[in-house]
Every structure is written in C-alpha cells, then in structure tokens.
Design an enzyme around this catalytic site. Structure first.
Site, short mmCIF file in Angstrom:
data_model
loop_
_atom_site.label_atom_id
_atom_site.label_comp_id
_atom_site.label_asym_id
_atom_site.label_seq_id
_atom_site.Cartn_x
_atom_site.Cartn_y
_atom_site.Cartn_z
N TYR A 289 6.91 -2.48 9.22
CA TYR A 289 7.06 -1.36 8.78
C TYR A 289 8.16 -0.24 8.24
CZ TYR A 289 2.83 -3.23 6.39
OH TYR A 289 2.33 -4.25 5.68
N LYS B 254 1.18 -11.16 19.80
CA LYS B 254 1.51 -12.07 19.06
C LYS B 254 2.54 -12.60 20.90
CE LYS B 254 2.98 -16.58 17.26
NZ LYS B 254 1.77 -17.56 17.27
N ASP C 246 -2.95 -15.83 15.11
CA ASP C 246 -3.74 -16.62 14.62
C ASP C 246 -4.49 -17.63 15.11
OD1 ASP C 246 -2.01 -17.19 16.56
OD2 ASP C 246 -1.21 -19.10 16.34
N ASP D 77 -2.36 -4.98 8.66
CA ASP D 77 -2.04 -5.22 7.24
C ASP D 77 -2.74 -6.83 6.88
OD1 ASP D 77 -1.61 -4.56 4.69
OD2 ASP D 77 -0.08 -5.46 4.88
#
Ligand code: NAD
Length: 342
Positions: free
Chosen positions: A124, A172, A205, A229
């Site tokens: 962001y 991740k 995930d 988010d």
C-alpha cells in the site's frame, strides 16, 4: 465530559451510514461534539483535493475520528483518501473484528475472530510505475522491522488485554522470502516475549482455506497490509458479510473508526445499505473512549434487532429482494428503540 470527535461523512453511501451512526451514538446519552469534515470524491471540485488539510488537522487536534467510506477510482484518478489518511496520521493498526451475531444468516456460528492488519506499509505504499507502458509495470512492497514489530506487539497486547488465547501470523515467506521473511522473523521474536499467549504462523493461501473450513480454530490474526485487507473481507463473509464488519485505525494516542466495507456507490442516497458495520465501528470508538456501558448497550440493541430479524436491511433477509426489508435509517431507529426499551 464532552467528547469532541472529527466526523467524516465520506461519499457514496457514507453520509447516510454516518448519520445513522451519529443518531445511535447520541441516543446512548454520551455527550459528543461533532467536528464535521468533508473528504472524498464529492469535495474535489471545492478544495482541489479529496483530502483537505483541515480534515487531518481536525483529527490531530481531536485525537478521535469517525468516518464513512470514501470512493477510490479504479485504475486511474486520485490515490485512496483512506490510505492517505492512515499514512498521514500514522494509524498503523487496522483492527477488524469479525464476530457472529445470533440471527445472522451465515454458514457458521461461534465465530469470534480479530484481524490485526498492518496499515502503513506493504503493497500500500503506492510506489509503482510503468517499466514499458502497456507492456510491463512494477510495484514495490516495503516491510520494515519497526512496522512489523509494532503491529505484532499490538496483536499480542490486544490478545492479553482481551483474554484471547492465540495469535496467528499470516505471511507468504515461502515465496516472498525477504519481505515476508522479515515480518515472520520479527513476529517470532516478539512472540517470545508473550509466553502466556500461544503463537503460530500460516501461509496466507492455506490460511484462507483453513478460515473457510475451520474458522473456530483461529483467534487473533496478525498480518501485513494487503493480506490483511483480503483476509478481513473473507472473515466478514464468515459472519454475514460486509454490512456486519466494523473497523478501527489506531496509532499512538490517535484513532479513526470506520467500517471494513467501501462506499457501495450504486446504493448511494437510496437509504438501502446496512448501517450495522458503521454503528459497530462507533461501538469500537465508545470502547476506545472508555464508555463501556454505552458500548454494551448499543451492541446488545444491535443483537436484539438482528435476532428479531424484522427491522433489518435487505442483506440480512432470506432473499435480497425481500419486500419486508427496511432502510438504513429505519434500522437505526429500531436499534435506538431497542436501546431505550432494554
Ligand atoms: P464495497 O464494500 O463498497 O461493496 C462490496 C459489496 O458489498 C457490494 O455488493 C456492496 O453493495 C456490498 N456492501 C457494502 N457495504 C454494504 C453495507 N453497508 N450493507 C450492505 N451491503 C454492503 O466495495 P467495492 O464495491 O469494492 O468498492 C466501492 C468503493 O469503495 C471503491 O471506490 C473502493 O475503493 C471504496 N472503498 C473504500 C473503503 C473505505 O472507505 N475505507 C474500503 C473499501 C473500499
């Protein structure tokens, strides 16, 4: 004591949601003085910017703000007012609770999750550019030790203060070995200082799949900006949708409360959308201000209205075109009435 609060109606459905919230908060009897500030697409022509400096000055002075959603153009146009506001005021925590309320149509019950999303860095930061116009583009993701440390610490402190048992760091780091690797490494270091709270980590995930299959196994989730988010919208889906999901942007001694959802522009001015997420954001504000009784009263009134299922908006009815659905302001009226009869 009167609380002076910056009130930002926003645009799209924002003004009607904020008006419903203001009425419910005033009905608690807690004295508020609202410092109304305009921001968003609708004020571009008037001020030449969607985020006039006066808005930021007002929040800096009052230390507390309550806002409606603000539209961000997709692909082109001005950058997000919401992101700019969080960054300018260093509101580094985005707290997004997702709690099931009895009576809400959803696949699960007994959901009580809290997503703690980093709010100032990650994808962001908005550093992106064309490498070859129309062919290749590049974005930069920034993760810092300072940003990671303070958000993970917030998650653990929140867990401690609110009797939570576990913090799960979501990342991740198998692919983004450097950026997510730094976040995860810092999370592990901070976790060692909180032996009373269980700590674990999940790859994002896998986390999404697990949240759909076994959401009850999770408690406080801490993660970087973009993952937060996405995961928080997923969590709102577990408890009845975006109309039910409140949020808070919190810095050091300063906070702005707003729902997770956006401005739902297609319903603007139609007195249609669910005010619960915005009102529950007001409940988070009451708790932040130390007004626990008032917060409990509003929360119980919402629970009563939802459980009855009569004076609720279209999204909470068995079908989306249910003719018995009420409007935004009528649902707020029902919440106020439930508060007064409790
Ligand atoms: P959205 O949250 O506005 O809408 C997504 C879906 O949820 C739509 O079907 C909408 O009708 C529904 N929905 C949203 N709020 C609801 C409510 N209170 N009651 C019932 N249903 C509700 O997301 P979007 O369409 O992706 O974004 C619209 C605009 O909002 C975009 O410009 C986006 O940038 C902006 N946005 C702002 C914020 C914010 O102000 N913090 C957050 C997210 C999106």
């Amino acid at each position: 004591m009167t609380y002076r609060v910056t009130l930002i109606p926003g645009d799209g459905t924002g003004p009607e949601l904020v008006e419903a919230t203001r009425r419910v908060l005033e009905a608690t009897g807690v004295p508020f003085e609202w410092d109304v500030q305009e921001a968003g697409a609708d004020v571009m022509d008037k001020y030449g910017t969607p985020l006039p400096e006066a808005v930021l000055d007002s929040i800096r002075k009052n230390r507390v703000g309550l806002k409606g959603p603000i539209t961000t153009p997709v692909g082109t146009g001005f950058r997000s007012v919401n992101v700019a506001l969080r960054k300018a005021l260093d509101l580094y925590t985005n707290l997004r609770p997702a709690r099931h309320i009895k009576g809400v149509r959803s696949h699960y019950e007994n959901i009580d999750l809290v997503v703690v999303r980093e709010n100032t860095e990650g994808m962001y930061v908005g550093i992106e550019h064309d490498v070859i116009v129309g062919e290749a583009a590049e974005a930069i993701r920034i993760i810092t030790r300072k940003g990671s440390e303070r958000i993970v610490r917030f998650a653990f402190e929140y867990a401690r203060e609110n009797g939570r048992r576990k913090v799960t760091a979501v990342h991740k780091a198998n692919i983004l070995k450097t950026t997510c690797g730094l976040f995860l490494g810092v999370a592990r270091e901070v976790a060692e200082q909180y032996p009373d709270i269980e700590f674990e980590d999940r790859i994002v995930d896998n986390m999404c799949m697990q949240l759909v299959q076994r959401p009850q196994e999770y408690d406080v989730i801490v993660t970087t900006n973009l993952f937060g988010d996405i995961v928080s919208d997923l969590c709102s889906g577990l408890v009845g949708g975006l109309g039910m999901a409140p949020g808070a942007n919190i810095g050091d001694g300063i906070a702005v409360f707003e729902p997770v959802h956006g401005s739902a522009p297609k319903y603007a001015g139609k007195n249609k959308v669910n005010p619960t997420a915005n009102i529950l954001s007001g409940v988070l504000m009451l708790r932040y201000l130390g007004e626990k009784d008032a917060a409990d009263r509003v929360q119980n009134a919402i629970a009563a209205v939802v459980a009855e299922g009569k004076n609720v908006t279209y999204d909470m009815k068995p079908t989306r075109d249910d003719p018995t659905a009420v409007g935004t302001s009528q649902m707020a009226d029902a919440i106020i009435a439930a508060m007064n009869t409790a």
